[in-house]
Every structure is written in structure tokens, then in C-alpha cells.
Design a protein around this motif. Sequence first.
Motif, mmCIF file in Angstrom:
data_model
loop_
_atom_site.group_PDB
_atom_site.id
_atom_site.type_symbol
_atom_site.label_atom_id
_atom_site.label_comp_id
_atom_site.label_asym_id
_atom_site.label_seq_id
_atom_site.Cartn_x
_atom_site.Cartn_y
_atom_site.Cartn_z
ATOM 1 N N PRO A 56 24.470 37.427 31.035
ATOM 2 C CA PRO A 56 25.330 38.220 31.867
ATOM 3 C C PRO A 56 25.346 37.137 33.533
ATOM 4 N N LEU A 57 23.378 37.987 34.140
ATOM 5 C CA LEU A 57 23.865 37.621 35.252
ATOM 6 C C LEU A 57 24.498 35.975 36.175
ATOM 7 N N ARG A 58 24.354 35.294 35.009
ATOM 8 C CA ARG A 58 23.932 33.507 35.561
ATOM 9 C C ARG A 58 26.325 33.809 35.331
ATOM 10 N N LEU A 59 27.063 34.140 34.123
ATOM 11 C CA LEU A 59 28.572 34.417 33.968
ATOM 12 C C LEU A 59 28.842 35.374 35.511
ATOM 13 N N PHE A 60 27.841 36.350 35.700
ATOM 14 C CA PHE A 60 28.858 37.263 36.376
ATOM 15 C C PHE A 60 29.225 36.544 38.512
ATOM 16 N N LEU A 61 27.682 35.894 38.493
ATOM 17 C CA LEU A 61 27.162 34.716 39.832
ATOM 18 C C LEU A 61 28.294 34.139 39.492
ATOM 19 N N THR A 62 28.695 32.716 38.771
ATOM 20 C CA THR A 62 29.129 31.910 38.516
ATOM 21 C C THR A 62 30.630 32.518 38.376
ATOM 22 N N ILE A 63 31.340 33.927 38.248
ATOM 23 C CA ILE A 63 33.109 33.891 38.511
ATOM 24 C C ILE A 63 32.979 34.303 40.042
ATOM 25 N N SER A 64 31.891 35.163 40.320
ATOM 26 C CA SER A 64 32.290 36.463 41.422
ATOM 27 C C SER A 64 31.918 35.088 42.621
ATOM 28 N N LEU A 65 31.508 33.902 43.136
ATOM 29 C CA LEU A 65 31.043 33.169 43.493
ATOM 30 C C LEU A 65 32.712 32.240 43.590
ATOM 31 N N VAL A 66 33.322 32.061 42.631
ATOM 32 C CA VAL A 66 34.048 30.763 42.674
ATOM 33 C C VAL A 66 35.379 32.388 43.039
ATOM 34 N N SER A 67 35.208 33.255 42.737
ATOM 35 C CA SER A 67 36.723 33.919 42.941
ATOM 36 C C SER A 67 36.308 34.439 44.490
ATOM 37 N N LEU A 68 35.050 34.466 45.076
ATOM 38 C CA LEU A 68 35.212 34.998 46.829
ATOM 39 C C LEU A 68 35.378 33.699 47.360
ATOM 40 N N LEU A 69 34.846 33.084 47.100
ATOM 41 C CA LEU A 69 35.656 31.269 47.686
ATOM 42 C C LEU A 69 37.420 31.158 47.743
ATOM 43 N N LEU A 70 37.547 31.328 46.561
ATOM 44 C CA LEU A 70 39.298 31.493 46.494
ATOM 45 C C LEU A 70 39.705 32.398 47.443
ATOM 46 N N LEU A 71 39.259 33.125 47.898
ATOM 47 C CA LEU A 71 39.799 34.788 48.080
ATOM 48 C C LEU A 71 39.712 34.185 49.882
ATOM 49 N N ARG A 72 38.393 33.642 49.837
ATOM 50 C CA ARG A 72 38.168 33.174 51.554
ATOM 51 C C ARG A 72 39.267 32.306 51.692
ATOM 52 N N LEU A 73 39.357 31.607 51.089
ATOM 53 C CA LEU A 73 40.806 29.893 50.893
ATOM 54 C C LEU A 73 42.073 30.548 51.496
ATOM 55 N N THR A 74 42.391 31.639 50.265
ATOM 56 C CA THR A 74 43.735 31.816 50.434
ATOM 57 C C THR A 74 44.373 33.174 51.058
ATOM 58 N N ILE A 75 43.415 33.579 51.791
ATOM 59 C CA ILE A 75 43.276 35.095 52.256
ATOM 60 C C ILE A 75 43.174 34.957 53.741
ATOM 61 N N HIS A 76 44.702 34.907 54.797
ATOM 62 C CA HIS A 76 43.647 34.509 56.278
ATOM 63 C C HIS A 76 44.365 35.446 56.839
ATOM 64 N N PRO A 77 43.372 36.683 57.951
ATOM 65 C CA PRO A 77 44.362 37.894 58.522
ATOM 66 C C PRO A 77 45.197 37.029 59.840
ATOM 67 N N ASP A 78 46.751 37.582 59.359
ATOM 68 C CA ASP A 78 47.835 37.211 60.873
ATOM 69 C C ASP A 78 47.749 37.252 62.016
#
Length: 291
Positions: A91-113
Motif C-alpha cells: 500500500p505505501l509503495r503504491l501510494f508513493l508511486t502514484i502520488s509522485l507521478v501525479s504531483l510531477l505531472l501537475l507541476r509540469l502542466t499547471i503554471h500560474p499566469d
Amino acid sequence: MGDWPDPAAMPAGLCRNCTVALPQLLPAFCPSCGQSTRIQAPRLGEFVQQFGGAYLATEGALWRTLKLLLIRPGELTRLYLAGRRKHYVLPLRLFLTISLVSLLLLRLTIHPDVDLDASAAKARPATIQIFGSRAGLRDGIFYCDDLPQWLCHRIQRRVDLDPLAMQREMATLGDRFMASLGAASFVMLPAFAMWMKLAYWNRRLRYTEHLVFALHLHAFWFAAMILSLPTIVWLQVPVLVAMPVYALLAMRRVYGGRARWRWLRAALVSLLQGATLAVAMTGIGIWVFLT
């Protein structure tokens, strides 16, 4: 404790890791410690695999786990609590894997203007609101109402900047806020498990059992965040609807019970978690602004 023997000087037929004698018909792995018996110079791919094994769930079990996570709400938790723990990613490893990928994608796609315009900055002086208390500039004079003195001093140092400097400061807040979301999840997740324990107090389950449920549920929610990114607009509404529905279905499979009590428990947990989220987001906002 003596020095470990030089592997190159060790006689053939011994494991280079634990020095146990190996069978004459050399196996692929040492029967004592499990290390490979075919020692060779490391390859670049091994370092990539080691990194993935340490920080991401990259083995084949990941895809089997993701499939079950997405199509059968609560089943991973039920199987884990029943004792089936080697077949799927923990469970912990699954959560860390998915959360790391999702937060990385969020930082790459959301930029304040942010428009760095001095006249606009003067027209919109900075105002900070924290649970009804306010601080900022009014007619060029700093004010701070109903906040601790130390906090007022920290805010004043921020707002006493020239307009363009203030806007440059504000331009970085979005990225700094996104960078803090990962840390916030480590507050929200154990809090959610605590509220689940409170809601199901009569089940006499251990807190850690509720924590397993929280890890799997939050792993799904982070996976759903990937599908609701701004670049996939048409999926945002279905995903937002699916998140609470998934939680209810997962609760039914893991905890059972009658539907009306499940809805009441879900409402209680949502209320408590919403309050926790508001406090956590406010705390992050203050921390990001003042540091």
C-alpha cells in the motif's frame, strides 16, 4: 569482527555475498542469501532498475495492482487485510508511486499566469485573509487585524515591497504551493485514517488497518488527478463524480454494513476531512507566502 575476504581471492564454488558453498550444478541464485551467482560488471540498466525499485513500483505487479485498484474499489484493501500481500504492490509503495507521478505531472502542466504590470499592481494592493482576519495595504498604509504580532511583522515585510517586486514574489507562489502539496498529503492521509477509525469505532479495527484503506483510496484519488489535468478537459467532470462514488463502493467492500449508515459515516468523514484540508491548505499558503 575481521575483514571480509576479498571476493576475487575467494575459491570458486562459494557465494560472493555470504561465502556459503554452492551446489556443483550452479544455481542462478544462492540458496542461502538469494544473491545472483553470476557476478559481472554492473550495467547502466541496473542502476535505472535500482532507482526504480527504491522510489517507484516498477515491477510487473504494478500493472496487476493498478488494474485491480481502478476497476474493483476496496478489493486491494480487502485482500491485503486478508493476508494476500506478495501478489500486489504494498500500500505505501503504491501510494508513493502514484502520488509522485501525479504531483510531477501537475507541476509540469499547471503554471500560474502573472502579468508583471506596475500600474495593475498599484491598483490591486496585496490583501491576506486568514480565517476572517485580514492584513495588507489600505491607502498605502499597512494594517493587520486580529492576527498575532509576529505574523503581522512577517506579512508586513512581504507587502512592503514595490509593486513589481511584489508581483514577482506572487508569481512564484503557485509553483511553491504545488511543491508543498506532497508534504501536505502526509498530513491529510493519516488524518483521513483517524476519521475512518472514528466513524467505524464499533468495528474495533486497528488504526493501521484504516491506514491501509486510506493509502489505497488516496492512491486512486491521485490517479484520478492525472485524468483531470487541464489538458484533458472533457474528463474532469466524470472524474470528479467518480471520486466520491469510488470511495463509497470501497467502503462497502471493506467495511460492509447498511447503506444508510455508510452514507452517514461517509458524510462525517467528509466533514472532518474537509476541515482538516482547509486548515492544511491555509497553513501551506501562509508558509509559502512567508518563507
